[in-house]
Scaffold this active site. Structure first.
Site, short mmCIF file in Angstrom:
data_model
loop_
_atom_site.label_atom_id
_atom_site.label_comp_id
_atom_site.label_asym_id
_atom_site.label_seq_id
_atom_site.Cartn_x
_atom_site.Cartn_y
_atom_site.Cartn_z
N GLU A 144 0.89 -1.16 0.00
CA GLU A 144 0.00 0.00 0.00
C GLU A 144 0.92 1.19 0.00
OE1 GLU A 144 -1.22 2.90 0.81
OE2 GLU A 144 -2.77 2.63 2.34
N GLU A 153 4.31 8.47 -4.21
CA GLU A 153 5.16 7.99 -3.12
C GLU A 153 6.18 6.97 -3.61
OE1 GLU A 153 2.65 6.78 0.17
OE2 GLU A 153 2.01 8.86 0.47
N1 SAH Z 1 0.89 -1.18 4.95
C1 SAH Z 1 0.40 -0.28 5.97
C2 SAH Z 1 1.06 1.11 5.91
C3 SAH Z 1 0.97 1.79 4.57
S1 SAH Z 1 1.73 3.36 4.56
C4 SAH Z 1 -1.09 -0.20 5.87
O1 SAH Z 1 -1.62 -0.51 4.81
O2 SAH Z 1 -1.76 0.22 6.84
C5 SAH Z 1 3.14 3.07 3.58
C6 SAH Z 1 4.39 2.73 4.38
O3 SAH Z 1 5.36 2.29 3.47
C7 SAH Z 1 5.02 3.88 5.12
O4 SAH Z 1 5.20 3.49 6.45
C8 SAH Z 1 6.38 4.10 4.43
O5 SAH Z 1 7.38 4.45 5.36
C9 SAH Z 1 6.66 2.75 3.84
N2 SAH Z 1 7.44 2.65 2.59
C10 SAH Z 1 7.18 3.29 1.43
N3 SAH Z 1 8.00 2.87 0.45
C11 SAH Z 1 8.79 1.91 1.00
C12 SAH Z 1 9.82 1.09 0.47
N4 SAH Z 1 10.17 1.14 -0.81
N5 SAH Z 1 10.43 0.24 1.31
C13 SAH Z 1 10.05 0.16 2.62
N6 SAH Z 1 9.07 0.91 3.16
C14 SAH Z 1 8.44 1.77 2.36
#
Ligand code: SAH
Length: 678
Positions: A144, A153
């Protein structure tokens, strides 16, 4: 570790060194994060859960072990869903350390320690192999990583890398695909966020029209998306010119390419008009068949029964580089260009000569006129607000005389032009704008901070009229524009003894409200889809208490409906005719609760009193009905102070009907501290 960060105080203008705790940014990020909003997004959560269950089943049916890669695990939620759905093992990747730590705790608390390995790395750093972070490649990819623009993002490069190095060929992906939709519209309201409309000034010697320079007229503006809660835009504020069409899709179960590319669709206008912007949103299919669909479609597209409020995903407005007249039934071609992180649009009337060779390198718009760098979208909207301009014109007419020497202190303001047209002899200020209106010899730009102003800047004249909107680009919270007061204090020695200061004063107003939805972003979740995520709640609370404790945050409330529970109340006044006092300004009192409802917080805003009986209000415009629904100034952000505990009254009599407050404006630091007792 301690670091010192230099910054200009937004209210006092003083350059100060702040001692930053190394955790400061962490806490800021967590306290103001969207995690709570995501955990409250029931529609998103249930659909992810359904999609994950279906993916795990498909893998099991093939007789394979289900190995999950969850990129950006946050609280660990999606991995816990996968583990509950029967996945054999989950690798939960999270780059943000405090979140990775929280995920470890949450996973453990929910009893998934053996099934989920939290890895605190960026996914592109993750290694696979017997000694690696992952024993083997995964066959289920769950993520996500989307923002309102879908790819902002960095979802595309992350997927591209994951397919190359971290997952098996033919893996299952949840979501399976994303689709971006577009619709062409005309909207004076939204166009006013992108172009400066002619400003009409009724002067004594007839109407004057201030025009924008041609550079500004033809400027494509800035490339950044404008993401808003389109569901708060009434249908009367825009005209639909085309049906909704699919612009492009991304299949996440196959290798993804992040390299810049473009897509083109043919549109048949359903109405003639001026195509000014593309409204856009996306949906995700959690499974290949598209049965489990989560959509950001706005109210006029989807049935309201499926409605889920959320702030972490909204809708996009893309301004076309120029407005294009289109005719009903006469096809046009819309091109979406994207790089790794952003999308922009171009409209073409005729099919290009080489039909299939879409021009991949349509350049991202770059502002050539400077105005789009100086004014953000709400500021454009504010400057285009003719009603507001009228208030300034009226008040300037009251105070200006033919021999006035006028100094304007505000960023990117049109006040100097107004002042000149209304008869000031000399106006001190700045801008390219003056060239277009042939005023460069009438208006002088002073490039100095107020405290460094010298009489030679002013050609040894004293200022008889000091004006400001006030507006400063550094302002985040409403009271940061009190910088005008500090600047006024700094230039005191250059003012005549009978100087007129406009606005003459400002006041801070406050009201207790119940939010329809905004409360979700700061409200604890407890459990989410049956998983205990209280650790996250505690973490957010802890961060709120860290240093910024009891601080208000800025929100554009026209996007976030609320109901007033009390009358608005004036709490502080700031007299710009005098210099900033040495002592603090404080107010204590109580507000009477007039309506039942959940007391989510207080909203605060500023009003500027330009001259006798003429004010501009940056907050509450009106309470539109007896239910207490509020209408807010659409160009400004208001300050929201969320109460730490929410009290609700079924009737008016079962709770104390007063909320007491103490508000203190520290004139040394320019900060406002507040405390409420419910
Ligand atoms: N999966 C959770 C949080 C989603 S928010 C849910 O669905 O509730 C997205 C998260 O991904 C954030 O915490 C951000 O720090 C992390 N993130 C984004 N890109 C990333 C990457 N390439 N590798 C590791 N973490 C990542």
């Amino acid at each position: 570790m301690k670091t010192f960060c230099g910054r200009a105080n937004p209210t006092t203008g003083a350059l100060e060194w702040l001692e930053e705790d190394e955790n400061y940014d962490y806490h800021q990020e967590i306290a103001r994060s969207r995690y709570a909003d995501m955990l409250h997004d029931k529609d998103r959560n249930t659909k992810y859960y359904q999609g994950i269950r279906a993916a795990v089943s498909r893998v099991k049916e093939r007789g394979e072990k289900a190995i999950v890669l969850d990129i950006g695990t946050g609280t660990g939620l999606l991995s816990m869903m996968a583990a509950s759905a029967g996945a054999d093992f989950c690798y939960a990747i999270e780059v943000f350390k405090p979140m990775a730590n929280a995920a470890v705790k949450i996973v453990e608390k929910n009893g998934f320690r053996d099934k989920i390995k939290v890895i605190n790395k960026h996914s592109t750093e993750v290694t696979v192999g017997p000694d690696g972070d992952m024993q083997c490649r995964a066959n289920i990819l769950v993520t996500e990583l989307f923002d309102t623009e879908l790819i902002g993002e960095g979802a595309l490069p992350t997927y591209e890398h994951a397919h190359k190095y971290l997952v098996q060929e033919g893996c299952e992906a949840v979501p399976h695909r994303a689709t971006v939709y577009v619709q062409l519209v005309e909207s004076k309201r939204m166009w006013s966020w992108n172009k400066l409309f002619p400003v009409h000034v009724e002067a004594e010697d007839g109407e004057k029209i201030i025009v924008s320079p041609s550079e500004m007229e033809n400027c494509p503006g800035v490339p950044s998306v404008c993401d808003i809660q389109l569901n708060q835009m009434p249908s009367s504020d825009f005209t639909i010119l085309s049906n909704v069409v699919k612009m492009f899709s991304v299949d996440f179960s196959k290798p993804v390419r992040s390299a810049p590319t473009s897509y083109r669709v043919q549109l048949e206008p359903v109405k003639s008009g001026k195509a000014q912007m593309v409204l856009s949103w996306w949906d995700i299919d959690m499974d290949p068949s598209g049965m489990i669909n989560c959509t950001m479609a706005p109210y006029w597209v989807k049935s309201t029964s499926a409605f889920q409020w959320r702030d972490h995903w909204m809708q996009c407005v893309y301004f076309l580089p120029n407005e294009e007249p289109v005719l009903q039934g006469e096809n046009v071609y819309l091109t979406a260009c994207r790089d790794e992180y952003s999308v922009w649009y171009k409209l073409q009337k005729a099919r290009g000569e080489e039909e299939n060779k879409v021009d991949v390198r349509v350049e991202s718009p770059v502002c050539r006129c400077q105005a789009h760098l100086l004014w953000n979208r709400p500021r454009f909207g504010e400057l285009n607000d003719q009603n507001r301009t009228r208030q300034y014109v009226k008040s300037l007419m009251q105070v200006l005389k033919t021999d006035s020497v006028c100094l304007c202190i505000s960023d990117g303001s049109l006040l100097p032009v107004l002042a000149h047209y209304l008869g000031a002899k000399q106006v001190q200020y700045f801008f390219l704008f003056f060239k277009a209106n042939h005023l460069d010899d009438k208006i002088k730009i002073i490039e100095a901070r107020p405290e460094l102003l010298t009489s030679s800047h002013l050609e040894d004249k004293k200022i008889s009229v000091l004006v400001g909107e006030p507006f400063f680009t550094t302002s985040l919270l409403p009271w940061h524009n009190l910088y005008f007061w500090y600047a006024r204090t700094a230039v005191t020695s250059h003012l005549t003894s009978d100087v007129t200061v406009l606005p003459q004063s400002a006041s801070l107003h406050m009201m207790i409200v119940e939010f329809q939805d905004l409360w979700r972003i700061r409200s604890p979740c407890g459990t989410c889809e049956g998983f205990d995520v209280q650790t996250m709640d505690d973490m957010i609370n802890n961060s709120l208490d860290f240093r910024e404790s009891k601080e208000a945050e800025p929100h554009p409330l026209w996007e976030y409906p609320c109901k007033s529970l009390s009358d608005p109340q004036k709490v502080l006044t700031f007299d710009f005719r005098k210099t900033v006092p040495q002592h603090c300004l404080s107010a204590e009192g109580s507000v009477t609760i007039l309506r039942k409802g959940k007391r989510h917080g207080a909203v605060l805003w500023m009003e500027y009193h330009l001259a006798a009986d003429i004010s501009v209000n940056t907050g509450l415009m009106q309470i539109s009905n007896e239910k207490g629904n509020c209408e807010w100034n659409p160009h400004c952000k208001q300050a929201v102070y969320f109460f730490s505990s929410v009290t609700e009254s079924e009737t008016l009599s079962d709770l104390p009907n007063d909320v007491t407050y103490a508000i203190n404006f520290d004139t040394k630091t320019g900060e406002i501290a507040m405390d409420f007792k419910l």
